[in-house]
Structures are given as C-alpha cells and as structure tokens.
Design a protein around this motif. Structure first.
Motif, PDB file in Angstrom:
ATOM      1  N   ARG A 228      -6.328   8.231  -8.136  1.00 34.80           N
ATOM      2  CA  ARG A 228      -5.509   8.247  -6.929  1.00 34.80           C
ATOM      3  C   ARG A 228      -5.744   6.999  -6.071  1.00 34.80           C
ATOM      4  O   ARG A 228      -4.834   6.490  -5.423  1.00 34.80           O
ATOM      5  CB  ARG A 228      -5.782   9.503  -6.105  1.00 34.80           C
ATOM      6  N   GLY A 229      -6.969   6.504  -6.082  1.00 34.22           N
ATOM      7  CA  GLY A 229      -7.274   5.300  -5.310  1.00 34.22           C
ATOM      8  C   GLY A 229      -6.434   4.102  -5.722  1.00 34.22           C
ATOM      9  O   GLY A 229      -6.133   3.232  -4.909  1.00 34.22           O
ATOM     10  N   LEU A 230      -6.040   4.063  -7.002  1.00 41.50           N
ATOM     11  CA  LEU A 230      -5.203   2.962  -7.475  1.00 41.50           C
ATOM     12  C   LEU A 230      -3.793   3.058  -6.894  1.00 41.50           C
ATOM     13  O   LEU A 230      -3.181   2.041  -6.546  1.00 41.50           O
ATOM     14  CB  LEU A 230      -5.157   2.959  -9.003  1.00 41.50           C
ATOM     15  N   VAL A 231      -3.279   4.270  -6.764  1.00 44.17           N
ATOM     16  CA  VAL A 231      -1.972   4.466  -6.114  1.00 44.17           C
ATOM     17  C   VAL A 231      -2.052   3.956  -4.685  1.00 44.17           C
ATOM     18  O   VAL A 231      -1.178   3.214  -4.212  1.00 44.17           O
ATOM     19  CB  VAL A 231      -1.541   5.954  -6.152  1.00 44.17           C
ATOM     20  N   ASN A 232      -3.127   4.349  -3.973  1.00 38.31           N
ATOM     21  CA  ASN A 232      -3.304   3.892  -2.592  1.00 38.31           C
ATOM     22  C   ASN A 232      -3.491   2.382  -2.521  1.00 38.31           C
ATOM     23  O   ASN A 232      -2.989   1.735  -1.595  1.00 38.31           O
ATOM     24  CB  ASN A 232      -4.496   4.598  -1.946  1.00 38.31           C
ATOM     25  N   HIS A 233      -4.184   1.820  -3.499  1.00 39.26           N
ATOM     26  CA  HIS A 233      -4.407   0.369  -3.529  1.00 39.26           C
ATOM     27  C   HIS A 233      -3.077  -0.389  -3.616  1.00 39.26           C
ATOM     28  O   HIS A 233      -2.861  -1.368  -2.896  1.00 39.26           O
ATOM     29  CB  HIS A 233      -5.300   0.003  -4.714  1.00 39.26           C
ATOM     30  N   TYR A 234      -2.182   0.053  -4.501  1.00 35.38           N
ATOM     31  CA  TYR A 234      -0.908  -0.652  -4.692  1.00 35.38           C
ATOM     32  C   TYR A 234       0.132  -0.324  -3.628  1.00 35.38           C
ATOM     33  O   TYR A 234       0.949  -1.177  -3.284  1.00 35.38           O
ATOM     34  CB  TYR A 234      -0.321  -0.327  -6.066  1.00 35.38           C
ATOM     35  N   PHE A 235       0.110   0.907  -3.118  1.00 35.06           N
ATOM     36  CA  PHE A 235       1.217   1.338  -2.264  1.00 35.06           C
ATOM     37  C   PHE A 235       0.808   1.806  -0.872  1.00 35.06           C
ATOM     38  O   PHE A 235       1.675   2.016  -0.026  1.00 35.06           O
ATOM     39  CB  PHE A 235       2.001   2.466  -2.957  1.00 35.06           C
ATOM     40  N   GLY A 236      -0.478   1.977  -0.618  1.00 30.17           N
ATOM     41  CA  GLY A 236      -0.893   2.478   0.689  1.00 30.17           C
ATOM     42  C   GLY A 236      -0.718   3.988   0.754  1.00 30.17           C
ATOM     43  O   GLY A 236      -1.201   4.717  -0.109  1.00 30.17           O
ATOM     44  N   THR A 237       0.014   4.446   1.728  1.00 27.20           N
ATOM     45  CA  THR A 237       0.192   5.881   1.941  1.00 27.20           C
ATOM     46  C   THR A 237       1.304   6.450   1.057  1.00 27.20           C
ATOM     47  O   THR A 237       2.079   5.697   0.451  1.00 27.20           O
ATOM     48  CB  THR A 237       0.564   6.155   3.403  1.00 27.20           C
ATOM     49  N   LYS A 238       1.399   7.761   1.034  1.00 24.56           N
ATOM     50  CA  LYS A 238       2.483   8.435   0.314  1.00 24.56           C
ATOM     51  C   LYS A 238       3.845   7.976   0.849  1.00 24.56           C
ATOM     52  O   LYS A 238       4.771   7.721   0.082  1.00 24.56           O
ATOM     53  CB  LYS A 238       2.332   9.949   0.469  1.00 24.56           C
ATOM     54  N   LYS A 239       3.946   7.847   2.163  1.00 25.98           N
ATOM     55  CA  LYS A 239       5.215   7.423   2.750  1.00 25.98           C
ATOM     56  C   LYS A 239       5.584   6.008   2.316  1.00 25.98           C
ATOM     57  O   LYS A 239       6.741   5.721   1.997  1.00 25.98           O
ATOM     58  CB  LYS A 239       5.163   7.514   4.274  1.00 25.98           C
ATOM     59  N   GLU A 240       4.604   5.119   2.283  1.00 26.15           N
ATOM     60  CA  GLU A 240       4.878   3.745   1.847  1.00 26.15           C
ATOM     61  C   GLU A 240       5.312   3.713   0.377  1.00 26.15           C
ATOM     62  O   GLU A 240       6.206   2.946   0.003  1.00 26.15           O
ATOM     63  CB  GLU A 240       3.651   2.861   2.071  1.00 26.15           C
ATOM     64  N   LEU A 241       4.705   4.570  -0.431  1.00 21.69           N
ATOM     65  CA  LEU A 241       5.129   4.690  -1.831  1.00 21.69           C
ATOM     66  C   LEU A 241       6.577   5.177  -1.897  1.00 21.69           C
ATOM     67  O   LEU A 241       7.390   4.652  -2.658  1.00 21.69           O
ATOM     68  CB  LEU A 241       4.203   5.663  -2.576  1.00 21.69           C
ATOM     69  N   TYR A 242       6.905   6.172  -1.077  1.00 23.33           N
ATOM     70  CA  TYR A 242       8.261   6.710  -1.062  1.00 23.33           C
ATOM     71  C   TYR A 242       9.272   5.649  -0.619  1.00 23.33           C
ATOM     72  O   TYR A 242      10.377   5.562  -1.169  1.00 23.33           O
ATOM     73  CB  TYR A 242       8.333   7.934  -0.150  1.00 23.33           C
ATOM     74  N   LEU A 243       8.916   4.827   0.358  1.00 25.65           N
ATOM     75  CA  LEU A 243       9.814   3.755   0.801  1.00 25.65           C
ATOM     76  C   LEU A 243      10.076   2.777  -0.342  1.00 25.65           C
ATOM     77  O   LEU A 243      11.200   2.295  -0.516  1.00 25.65           O
ATOM     78  CB  LEU A 243       9.233   3.020   2.010  1.00 25.65           C
ATOM     79  N   ASP A 244       9.049   2.491  -1.145  1.00 25.34           N
ATOM     80  CA  ASP A 244       9.248   1.623  -2.314  1.00 25.34           C
ATOM     81  C   ASP A 244      10.152   2.280  -3.347  1.00 25.34           C
ATOM     82  O   ASP A 244      10.946   1.606  -4.006  1.00 25.34           O
ATOM     83  CB  ASP A 244       7.903   1.244  -2.947  1.00 25.34           C
TER      84      ASP A 244
END
Length: 199
Positions: free
Chosen positions: A49-65
C-alpha cells in the motif's frame, strides 16, 4: 467483498505506476469511490500500500488521476489521425472516441459522473480541465490549433454533446453505435463548415 491479490513482479517505476493506475481505473469503475480503498488497489496490483501512496498520495489524489486518464484525449490519438479530407479525419476521431468509451464504459461513466464525488471542488476542476483539453484536441484534429475564445467555447459545447450522447448510448442502450457515430460526425462537420467560420 474480498479482493484477490495480483502476482508480485518487478517493474520499472513508470510501468509500476501505470499498472497501479490501471487497477485503480478498473476498481473505481466497478465499485465507485466510496467502496474502494488504497489497500484494495495495492492488493489487486500486487504491491505494498505504501507504494500506492508513494506514487499517488492519498486515495482522493489517486481518484483524480483516474478521472484524468479516463477523460483526457492523449496526444497519440490526434497525431495518429489519418491524413486526408476533413470528413475522413472527423470520422477517425469519432471512431477513436467511441472505441475508448465503449472499451472502458464502466470506468468512463464513473469518471464523467464523478463516481459519487460530484460537487467536490477538486473533482469538478479535473473534469472541467479534461473537457477543456478535449475541446483543444477536437480543434487540433480539425486543423484549428490556435482558436479564438469563441471557437474554444463552441468546441467545449461539442464535447458536451459527445459526452451526453455517449452516456445515452452506454447507459440507456437505446441508440446504436452507428447512430451515435453518425450524430457526432455530422454535427462536428456541420459546426466546422457552418458555425466555426463566424467564430
């Protein structure tokens, strides 16, 4: 609902980021924003999970991408258009658009409707930016790379029609792809020939 873990394998950073984003596109399309966690994304992608946070930050930032990738016309779609007459180019760009929205229909519909995040300032901003970029892509495709503000506004209006028509086709299933293609191609040609010159 349990999420099956994907196999772990070593990838270059850009490829790993794209893999995580691809998984997020699918999961958010299937289940919506509220029902997907970064842990779900990580487990399905086969990463920590830390890798997801590393590339995208928060869940919301991932969703914006996810929204950006689903709604943005890539440069290759424009540069890959066939040379030739305007009707040929219009036909190709409409075909490309319909291919994308049908291939990723659930994810595209979730992105364009903000997937339960409508009214969120950041989500609304990303959707508006994607519509602006799509309008730019339409103008570039028809040979108008430096439009006036009025011409850009007309192109945004066309993008709105394209989105609305694709939703009619994908959500309600009343229109056929051929009907949608005919409507979008004929409308764009008419706008280019009869409306754009005045702008």
């Amino acid at each position: 609902m349990s999420v099956q873990a994907g196999p772990r394998r070593r990838l270059e950073p850009d490829a790993r980021r794209e893999q995580i984003l691809s998984v997020a596109v699918r999961l958010f399309g299937e289940r919506g924003y509220a029902d997907v966690s970064t842990t779900d994304v990580a487990r399905t992608a086969g990463v920590a999970r830390g890798l997801v946070n590393h590339y995208f930050g928060t869940k919301k930032e991932l969703y914006l991408d996810v929204i950006r990738v689903m709604l943005t016309v890539p440069e290759v779609a424009i540069t890959g258009l066939p040379a030739g007459t305007l009707p040929t180019r219009v036909d190709a760009i409409v075909d490309w658009y319909l291919d994308v929205v049908s291939r990723h229909s659930r994810s595209w519909l979730a992105a364009i409707t903000a997937g339960g995040m409508a009214g969120d300032t950041d989500v609304d901003r990303v959707i508006a930016e994607a519509i602006d970029a799509a309008a730019d892509a339409v103008l570039q495709a028809i040979g108008e790379p430096k439009p006036s503000p009025a011409l850009h506004a007309l192109a945004r209006s066309y993008v709105g029609l394209a989105v609305s028509t694709a939703r009619e086709w994908l959500q309600r299933g009343v229109l056929t792809r051929a009907q949608v293609h005919r409507l979008l191609a004929a409308t764009l040609l008419t706008m280019v020939e009869q409306v754009f010159p005045d702008a």
